[in-house]
Design an enzyme around this catalytic site. Structure first.
Site, PDB file in Angstrom:
ATOM      1  N   GLY A  70      58.562-105.381   9.763  1.00  0.00           N
ATOM      2  CA  GLY A  70      59.700-104.921  10.310  1.00  0.00           C
ATOM      3  C   GLY A  70      60.834-105.424   9.636  1.00  0.00           C
ATOM      4  O   GLY A  70      60.757-106.347   8.929  1.00  0.00           O
ATOM      5  N   CYS A 101      53.859-108.942   6.120  1.00  0.00           N
ATOM      6  CA  CYS A 101      55.294-109.266   6.054  1.00  0.00           C
ATOM      7  C   CYS A 101      55.898-109.749   7.332  1.00  0.00           C
ATOM      8  O   CYS A 101      55.428-111.036   7.542  1.00  0.00           O
ATOM      9  CB  CYS A 101      56.018-108.004   5.585  1.00  0.00           C
ATOM     10  SG  CYS A 101      57.663-108.067   5.160  1.00  0.00           S
ATOM     11  N   TYR A 102      56.577-109.163   7.961  1.00  0.00           N
ATOM     12  CA  TYR A 102      57.160-109.681   9.343  1.00  0.00           C
ATOM     13  C   TYR A 102      55.772-110.020  10.352  1.00  0.00           C
ATOM     14  O   TYR A 102      56.156-111.087  10.875  1.00  0.00           O
ATOM     15  CB  TYR A 102      57.875-108.739  10.164  1.00  0.00           C
ATOM     16  CG  TYR A 102      58.287-109.167  11.253  1.00  0.00           C
ATOM     17  CD1 TYR A 102      59.639-110.079  11.597  1.00  0.00           C
ATOM     18  CD2 TYR A 102      57.599-108.696  12.578  1.00  0.00           C
ATOM     19  CE1 TYR A 102      59.889-110.452  12.914  1.00  0.00           C
ATOM     20  CE2 TYR A 102      58.103-109.420  13.662  1.00  0.00           C
ATOM     21  CZ  TYR A 102      59.339-110.173  13.959  1.00  0.00           C
ATOM     22  OH  TYR A 102      59.708-110.709  15.064  1.00  0.00           O
ATOM     23  N   HIS A 191      53.597-105.804   1.205  1.00  0.00           N
ATOM     24  CA  HIS A 191      52.885-104.646   1.591  1.00  0.00           C
ATOM     25  C   HIS A 191      51.932-104.022   0.941  1.00  0.00           C
ATOM     26  O   HIS A 191      52.127-103.473  -0.183  1.00  0.00           O
ATOM     27  CB  HIS A 191      54.041-103.505   1.732  1.00  0.00           C
ATOM     28  CG  HIS A 191      54.964-104.040   2.943  1.00  0.00           C
ATOM     29  ND1 HIS A 191      55.127-103.893   4.181  1.00  0.00           N
ATOM     30  CD2 HIS A 191      56.316-104.754   2.683  1.00  0.00           C
ATOM     31  CE1 HIS A 191      56.070-103.925   4.709  1.00  0.00           C
ATOM     32  NE2 HIS A 191      56.930-104.726   3.933  1.00  0.00           N
ATOM     33  N   GLU A 193      49.756-101.517   1.712  1.00  0.00           N
ATOM     34  CA  GLU A 193      49.775-100.311   2.158  1.00  0.00           C
ATOM     35  C   GLU A 193      50.306 -99.220   1.333  1.00  0.00           C
ATOM     36  O   GLU A 193      50.397 -97.921   1.171  1.00  0.00           O
ATOM     37  CB  GLU A 193      50.059-100.159   3.465  1.00  0.00           C
ATOM     38  CG  GLU A 193      51.522-100.210   3.862  1.00  0.00           C
ATOM     39  CD  GLU A 193      52.195-101.457   4.298  1.00  0.00           C
ATOM     40  OE1 GLU A 193      53.024-101.628   4.814  1.00  0.00           O
ATOM     41  OE2 GLU A 193      51.434-102.547   3.869  1.00  0.00           O
ATOM     42  N   GLY A 247      51.218 -69.918  15.796  1.00  0.00           N
ATOM     43  CA  GLY A 247      50.755 -69.092  14.439  1.00  0.00           C
ATOM     44  C   GLY A 247      50.819 -70.208  13.296  1.00  0.00           C
ATOM     45  O   GLY A 247      50.383 -69.984  12.259  1.00  0.00           O
ATOM     46  N   ASP A 250      48.906 -76.560  13.713  1.00  0.00           N
ATOM     47  CA  ASP A 250      48.648 -77.282  14.638  1.00  0.00           C
ATOM     48  C   ASP A 250      47.967 -76.660  15.980  1.00  0.00           C
ATOM     49  O   ASP A 250      46.874 -76.797  16.671  1.00  0.00           O
ATOM     50  CB  ASP A 250      49.691 -78.172  14.954  1.00  0.00           C
ATOM     51  CG  ASP A 250      50.419 -78.721  13.711  1.00  0.00           C
ATOM     52  OD1 ASP A 250      49.496 -79.001  12.865  1.00  0.00           O
ATOM     53  OD2 ASP A 250      51.488 -79.161  13.711  1.00  0.00           O
ATOM     54  N   SER A 251      48.770 -75.728  16.600  1.00  0.00           N
ATOM     55  CA  SER A 251      48.698 -74.847  17.544  1.00  0.00           C
ATOM     56  C   SER A 251      47.275 -74.276  17.535  1.00  0.00           C
ATOM     57  O   SER A 251      46.548 -73.972  18.404  1.00  0.00           O
ATOM     58  CB  SER A 251      49.887 -73.974  18.066  1.00  0.00           C
ATOM     59  OG  SER A 251      49.955 -73.106  17.460  1.00  0.00           O
ATOM     60  N   THR A 252      46.977 -73.401  16.260  1.00  0.00           N
ATOM     61  CA  THR A 252      46.138 -72.816  16.110  1.00  0.00           C
ATOM     62  C   THR A 252      44.624 -73.585  16.012  1.00  0.00           C
ATOM     63  O   THR A 252      43.612 -73.167  16.717  1.00  0.00           O
ATOM     64  CB  THR A 252      46.055 -72.308  14.707  1.00  0.00           C
ATOM     65  OG1 THR A 252      47.054 -71.208  14.660  1.00  0.00           O
ATOM     66  CG2 THR A 252      44.847 -71.315  14.364  1.00  0.00           C
ATOM     67  N   LYS A 400      48.419 -84.538   9.749  1.00  0.00           N
ATOM     68  CA  LYS A 400      48.473 -83.178   9.420  1.00  0.00           C
ATOM     69  C   LYS A 400      47.077 -82.769   8.631  1.00  0.00           C
ATOM     70  O   LYS A 400      46.452 -81.744   8.652  1.00  0.00           O
ATOM     71  CB  LYS A 400      49.602 -82.572   8.736  1.00  0.00           C
ATOM     72  CG  LYS A 400      49.756 -81.179   8.138  1.00  0.00           C
ATOM     73  CD  LYS A 400      49.813 -80.138   9.275  1.00  0.00           C
ATOM     74  CE  LYS A 400      51.209 -79.928   9.780  1.00  0.00           C
ATOM     75  NZ  LYS A 400      51.390 -78.872  10.795  1.00  0.00           N
TER      76      LYS A 400
END
Length: 513
Positions: A70, A101-102, A191, A193, A247, A250-252, A400
């Site tokens: 952070g 880290c933090y 870090h 990651e 369309g 995500d929504s599909t 995603k």
């Protein structure tokens, strides 16, 4: 992010199992990467606010807890800290705690050690050396060896709490890694990651599998099965659900998943808000009917949306307005559906993703309930408080690329899964200024269509995460035919990304001929 909401959305089996990694977010720009890296190793990770009350974690029994980095100093007034009783919670769960880290400095200070402003402030790439003969995080084979890591700290640990030992130091002498194996506490000052720490993934792998004993058993098929069970238990046998289809991916995927769970009690609606891409309405409706076989009603609400957006230039205000109008349309659709089927739908399905939730919430330690927001999403921050429909968000814990994998399992066509992301507010956020002024929308649609088609023709579409055009409220001089023109400029952008959380501009490395 909103920890209570996130925790309550977690499948029950994950919360009670032994393979959950809980990540407490203290505001680092890299926190989402920890979540991603853990999932890449086949382990479910859930990110919640580092200052959330313990009640938000009720029912969770994580095998590992990561305290993120952070921007704060542990000495600063109002610096975020874990909730009262957290250490007892971790001990009761039998969890191993890793401070990054933090997070490491917070752990040290809370357990009786000392953290002070560093004489050796370290930022960027730095070599660290494993000094302990038998380190759980590195293994005996790494003793005496160096590795390059990514540092970002001004404070440093100067005194360890009881039971801890230093297992690695930077070449400047700062404490880089600590362990208290007996009490299951670990810390990394750097870090692991980020890609700038090349051996960071191996350190995380050792921590998860060798230290914590976690199994890599999190799979998309399990996510699908759990979400179907969750939806079926949430929606009563006689209740109906509506879903807003855009369309996009995500929504599909969300609609296909819910349809698999409850069948024809799902009613989909596609809203033409006047902010769609070139011929989007015709193309999307054709695909829904021919490929997905979903019952979809198309509502033309373009005049309704554009009239409310007239004269509005602030992008945040645009998002809020669009969010309100969407819900108004859905409420109206639900009312008409009630008259048709004799029962009012109770739920609204949305394709909210994890980045949507992360970006719509404030960082811990801000002292405010909603500050430093990256953006207000029409499906997160823009929803009215008096909304009559209850939300179903089956994708809200996924990134995603994970949604695309889920869609593949659900047999959603590749043409949908590979579509570039398109913002919920549509072209409203790609026209800087008043969207109703002049021919901004029509111009943008045509430019965007030409740009994207050119990328497809060049075979680059699948290599680019998102390509789009932006209409600027800036006029410039040009030549059209034999005449001088003075008109608005349009910007073309093409970016690469893996999860929609970090991005870079697309660089065509193809050889020039």
């Amino acid at each position: 992010m909103g920890s209570t909401a996130a925790a309550s959305s977690l499948p029950a089996s994950a919360g009670s199992g032994e393979n959950l990694v809980l990540i407490l977010d203290y505001g680092s720009q890299y926190t989402h990467l920890i979540t991603r890296r853990v999932r890449q190793l086949g382990v479910l990770s859930l990110c919640v606010s580092g200052t959330a009350p313990l009640a938000a974690l009720e029912g969770l029994r994580p095998r590992a807890i990561v305290l993120s980095g952070g921007p704060h100093s542990v000495h600063a007034t109002g610096a975020p800290t874990f909730p009262e009783g957290f250490l007892d919670f971790a001990d009761g769960a039998g969890a191993h705690v890793l401070g990054v880290c933090y997070g490491m400095q917070l752990l040290v200070q809370s357990l009786g050690g000392a953290v002070e402003p560093g004489e050796r402030q370290e930022y960027g790439k730095m070599d660290v050396e494993v000094t302990a003969p038998s380190s759980a995080l590195y293994g005996e084979a790494e003793t005496g060896k160096r590795q390059t890591v990514w540092m970002s700290h001004g404070d440093e640990v100067v005194k360890l709490p009881k039971g801890f030992e230093v297992v690695a130091r930077s070449v400047q002498g700062a404490v880089a890694a600590i362990e208290n194996q007996e009490n299951r506490f670990y810390g990394l000052q750097y870090h692991p990651e980020v890609t700038h720490s090349p051996q960071g993934m191996e350190t995380l792998r050792r921590f998860l599998f060798d230290v914590c004993g976690i199994k890599a058993d999190w799979k998309m098929q399990d996510v699908l099965d759990e979400e179907i069970k969750t939806i079926q238990s949430m929606v009563g046998p006689d209740e109906h659900v509506i879903c807003a289809l855009s369309g996009g991916v995500d929504s599909t995927v969300a609609a296909t998943l819910v349809h698999k769970a409850i069948g024809d009690r799902l009613h989909c609606v596609f809203v033409d808000n006047g902010l769609l891409r070139y011929k989007e309405r015709e193309r999307v409706m054709s695909t829904f009917e021919s490929d997905l076989h979903l019952p979809v009603t198309c509502v033309d609400a373009s005049e309704q949306f554009l009239s409310k957006l007239k004269g509005v230039e602030d992008p945040e205000q645009k998002r809020k307005i669009i969010g309100r109008e969407f819900i108004a349309v859905f409420d109206d659709f639900a009312h008409k559906l009630e008259q048709k089927i004799g029962k009012r739908p109770e739920y609204l399905v949305q394709g909210t993703l994890y980045p949507d939730v992360i970006e719509s919430c404030p960082p811990p330690g801000s002292g405010r309930t909603h500050s430093h927001t990256i953006k207000s999403h029409h499906n997160v921050g823009g929803l009215p408080k008096d909304m009559k429909l209850k939300l179903i968000e089956p994708l809200k814990l996924l990134f995603k690329d994970e949604v695309r994998k889920l869609g593949s399992i659900l047999n959603v066509p590749d043409s949908f899964l590979k579509r570039h992301p398109f913002p919920g507010p549509g072209l409203a956020v790609r026209v800087l200024g008043d969207v109703t002024k002049g021919n901004a929308l029509d111009t943008l649609r045509q430019v965007d269509e030409i740009f994207v088609q050119a990328i497809k023709d060049a075979g680059l579409y699948d290599k680019i995460w998102q390509a789009f055009a932006v209409f600027l409220p800036v006029q410039t001089v040009g030549v059209q035919g034999d005449q001088r023109t003075h008109s608005n400029a349009v910007v073309l952008r093409a970016i690469t990304s893996e999860d929609g959380m970090t991005a870079d501009w697309y660089q065509d490395r193809c050889k020039k001929t």
